[in-house]
Design a protein around this motif. Structure first.
Motif, PDB file in Angstrom:
ATOM      1  N   SER A  39      35.409  35.650  38.050  1.00 37.39           N
ATOM      2  CA  SER A  39      36.557  35.510  38.946  1.00 37.39           C
ATOM      3  C   SER A  39      36.072  35.140  40.337  1.00 37.39           C
ATOM      4  CB  SER A  39      37.373  36.805  39.010  1.00 37.39           C
ATOM      5  OG  SER A  39      36.736  37.770  39.832  1.00 37.39           O
ATOM      6  N   LYS A  40      36.980  34.561  41.116  1.00 40.89           N
ATOM      7  CA  LYS A  40      36.625  34.154  42.477  1.00 40.89           C
ATOM      8  C   LYS A  40      36.325  35.365  43.353  1.00 40.89           C
ATOM      9  CE  LYS A  40      37.330  29.768  41.594  1.00 40.89           C
ATOM     10  NZ  LYS A  40      38.489  29.046  42.130  1.00 40.89           N
ATOM     11  N   ARG A  41      37.064  36.456  43.173  1.00 36.91           N
ATOM     12  CA  ARG A  41      36.815  37.645  43.980  1.00 36.91           C
ATOM     13  C   ARG A  41      35.449  38.255  43.654  1.00 36.91           C
ATOM     14  NH1 ARG A  41      41.519  39.753  46.377  1.00 36.91           N
ATOM     15  NH2 ARG A  41      42.642  37.925  47.170  1.00 36.91           N
ATOM     16  N   ASP A  89      33.013  36.347  45.545  1.00 41.20           N
ATOM     17  CA  ASP A  89      33.041  36.788  46.941  1.00 41.20           C
ATOM     18  C   ASP A  89      32.210  38.052  47.126  1.00 41.20           C
ATOM     19  OD1 ASP A  89      34.708  34.682  47.597  1.00 41.20           O
ATOM     20  OD2 ASP A  89      36.554  35.875  47.500  1.00 41.20           O
ATOM     21  N   ASP A 117      39.195  44.340  41.649  1.00 40.62           N
ATOM     22  CA  ASP A 117      38.405  43.151  41.946  1.00 40.62           C
ATOM     23  C   ASP A 117      36.932  43.316  41.576  1.00 40.62           C
ATOM     24  OD1 ASP A 117      40.353  41.351  42.789  1.00 40.62           O
ATOM     25  OD2 ASP A 117      40.385  42.177  44.816  1.00 40.62           O
ATOM     26  N   MET A 160      37.411  41.333  35.950  1.00 38.84           N
ATOM     27  CA  MET A 160      38.585  40.542  35.608  1.00 38.84           C
ATOM     28  C   MET A 160      38.806  40.713  34.114  1.00 38.84           C
ATOM     29  SD  MET A 160      41.128  38.539  36.244  1.00 38.84           S
ATOM     30  CE  MET A 160      40.947  37.787  37.855  1.00 38.84           C
ATOM     31  N   SER A 170      45.398  40.979  45.133  1.00 43.62           N
ATOM     32  CA  SER A 170      44.242  40.853  44.251  1.00 43.62           C
ATOM     33  C   SER A 170      44.348  39.565  43.444  1.00 43.62           C
ATOM     34  CB  SER A 170      44.148  42.054  43.312  1.00 43.62           C
ATOM     35  OG  SER A 170      45.230  42.059  42.395  1.00 43.62           O
ATOM     36  N   GLU A 171      43.217  39.125  42.892  1.00 45.68           N
ATOM     37  CA  GLU A 171      43.224  37.895  42.094  1.00 45.68           C
ATOM     38  C   GLU A 171      44.043  38.064  40.828  1.00 45.68           C
ATOM     39  OE1 GLU A 171      40.049  34.525  40.482  1.00 45.68           O
ATOM     40  OE2 GLU A 171      39.340  36.347  41.481  1.00 45.68           O
ATOM     41  N   ALA A 187      47.680  37.742  41.647  1.00 49.60           N
ATOM     42  CA  ALA A 187      48.048  36.353  41.945  1.00 49.60           C
ATOM     43  C   ALA A 187      48.232  35.532  40.680  1.00 49.60           C
ATOM     44  CB  ALA A 187      46.974  35.723  42.841  1.00 49.60           C
ATOM     45  N   VAL A 188      47.363  35.760  39.686  1.00 46.09           N
ATOM     46  CA  VAL A 188      47.466  35.000  38.437  1.00 46.09           C
ATOM     47  C   VAL A 188      48.689  35.432  37.643  1.00 46.09           C
ATOM     48  CG1 VAL A 188      46.371  34.523  36.217  1.00 46.09           C
ATOM     49  CG2 VAL A 188      44.991  34.538  38.306  1.00 46.09           C
TER      50      VAL A 188
END
Length: 433
Positions: free
Chosen positions: A205-207, A210, A339, A342, A364-365, A368-369
């Protein structure tokens, strides 16, 4: 539960030193992963499918892994807890190592579990230095395997790639599996020292990428590699599904499905509470499918509920059919790990073209999804979770639209062919360096 080696008819040799076969000019990859096929859920499933894709693209692969044991936390039938070698297909050698498998994994027991695999994998990894791999790929968890992987890469001149499925150090303290503050500081320090030494660090995941940056990983080393799903032909309506007959569901009954691991990170108690709130509705059935260390406690929470059915883990060839029997998918997640992981099961849910209700913190990701193809509520808000289920059940047209958007999202972001093509491009580039 599946038994035997990946692919069915594989050669098995009880040894910890047999070298991979096929001397050729194909790029050689060592994959070190605690979990592997024929495990049907979680990391094992994805590691197995990743190796399949590597072999399909002409790579030679040596897999160093444990005996299959997840999510039931017991060695699979047909396997023994000792060294063995399998060759399930040309170009793939699977070296299985013994390990300690606790029946009830807790903090210390889980650490011993990880350490036992790392120690038993050491002689196999050492022998593979003579194979001269181009890339050593290691999956977290367990990060304990990072040092052997980095050492093999150093000795052979190979590149080293860390794929983070789960930030086990952060999760262990968030979940209270390990509590001592000094141990946290030590573990995080060791983690940062190791993770910075990899040539590539990928995550799902993008988070999570990060978070890798905050641990000191250079942005130029980061690769997004989400868990994927094979997006096939769209399934028919839930009413046409064979599972409805097997579950003896009345016409018009709606299925709210949770399928996956039943452990500590899922926050399964909210499912039992939602089922209790909605027991007043005879047209809703909750189906909970899976295994894990938390299943017995979860079953106890659901005791006496007339609207709940438990299923064991289903065969791989029926997973798509199982997911398609749902009218609404349920995806609980604890707030404190939102986060850090995922949920891998999300891709299959979206591909099934059914709406999803999840617990995820706003921003959170995961939130959002899911907000594009269902409803995300705050973790712990049982009444909001139950109300979200009712909203989707009572508004089938809206639920259908959510399902369509979810499937489109899966096609664009999680389709196996697309994800693997991007991954192979990155790996080929790394090998060329």
């Amino acid at each position: 539960m599946a038994t035997g080696a990946e692919g069915g008819s594989s050669e098995r040799v009880h040894s910890h030193g047999a070298a991979p076969r096929r001397a050729s000019k194909a790029p050689r990859i060592v994959v070190c992963t605690l979990n592997y096929a024929p495990e049907l859920t979680g990391i094992g499933k994805y590691s197995g499918e990743l190796v399949e894709s590597l072999a399909d693209h002409g790579f030679e692969v040596a897999v160093v892994t444990a005996q299959p044991h997840y999510p039931g936390w017991r060695i699979f039938e047909g396997f023994s807890n000792r060294y063995s070698v399998e060759r399930p297909r040309p170009g793939v050698s699977v070296f299985r190592c013994p390990l300690y498998v606790p029946a009830k994994p807790g903090g210390v027991k889980r650490l011993v579990h990880y350490a036992s695999f790392m120690l038993s994998a050491l002689p196999v990894m050492a022998r593979l230095t003579a194979w001269r791999p181009a890339v050593v790929w290691v999956v977290e968890p367990s990060l304990m395997c990072a040092m052997p992987a980095l050492t093999v890469a150093k000795l052979t001149g190979a590149k080293c790639w860390l794929h983070v499925q789960d930030y086990e150090v952060d999760a262990a303290f968030v979940l209270g599996l390990v509590r001592a503050p000094w141990l946290r500081r030590l573990a995080l320090g060791i983690e940062q020292a190791l993770i910075r030494r990899f040539d590539i660090v990928s995550s799902i995941s993008k988070r999570m990428l990060d978070l890798a940056r905050t641990k000191g990983v250079d942005s130029g080393k980061l690769v997004f590699l989400p868990n994927w799903v094979t997006v096939g032909e769209e399934s028919g309506g839930a009413s046409e599904n064979r599972y409805r007959q097997e579950l003896a569901l009345a016409p018009g009954c709606k299925v709210c499905l949770y399928s996956g691991n039943m452990g500590q990170k899922q926050g399964l108690e909210i499912l039992a509470e939602a089922a209790r709130i909605l027991e007043r509705r005879s047209d809703i059935r909750f189906v909970f499918c899976g295994e894990g260390s938390g299943r017995s406690a979860f079953e106890a929470l659901c005791a006496g509920l007339s609207n709940v059915t438990f299923l064991p883990l289903q065969p791989a060839q029926r997973v798509a059919e199982l997911l398609a029997c749902a009218d609404v998918h349920l995806l609980p997640q604890r707030a404190d790990v939102t986060d850090l992981v995922m949920p891998s099961k999300l891709a299959g849910m979206l591909a099934s073209a059914r709406p999803v209700v999840t617990t995820a913190q706003q921003g959170s990701e995961l939130s959002a999804v899911v907000s594009q193809c269902g409803i995300a509520v705050e973790p712990g808000d049982t009444h909001a979770f139950a109300a979200a289920i009712e909203s989707l059940i009572d508004q089938p047209a809206w639920a259908s639209q959510c399902g369509v958007r979810g499937r489109q999202y899966a096609l664009m972001n999680f389709d196996r062919k697309r994800v693997m093509a991007n991954f192979v491009d990155s790996l080929t580039l790394l090998c060329s360096e």
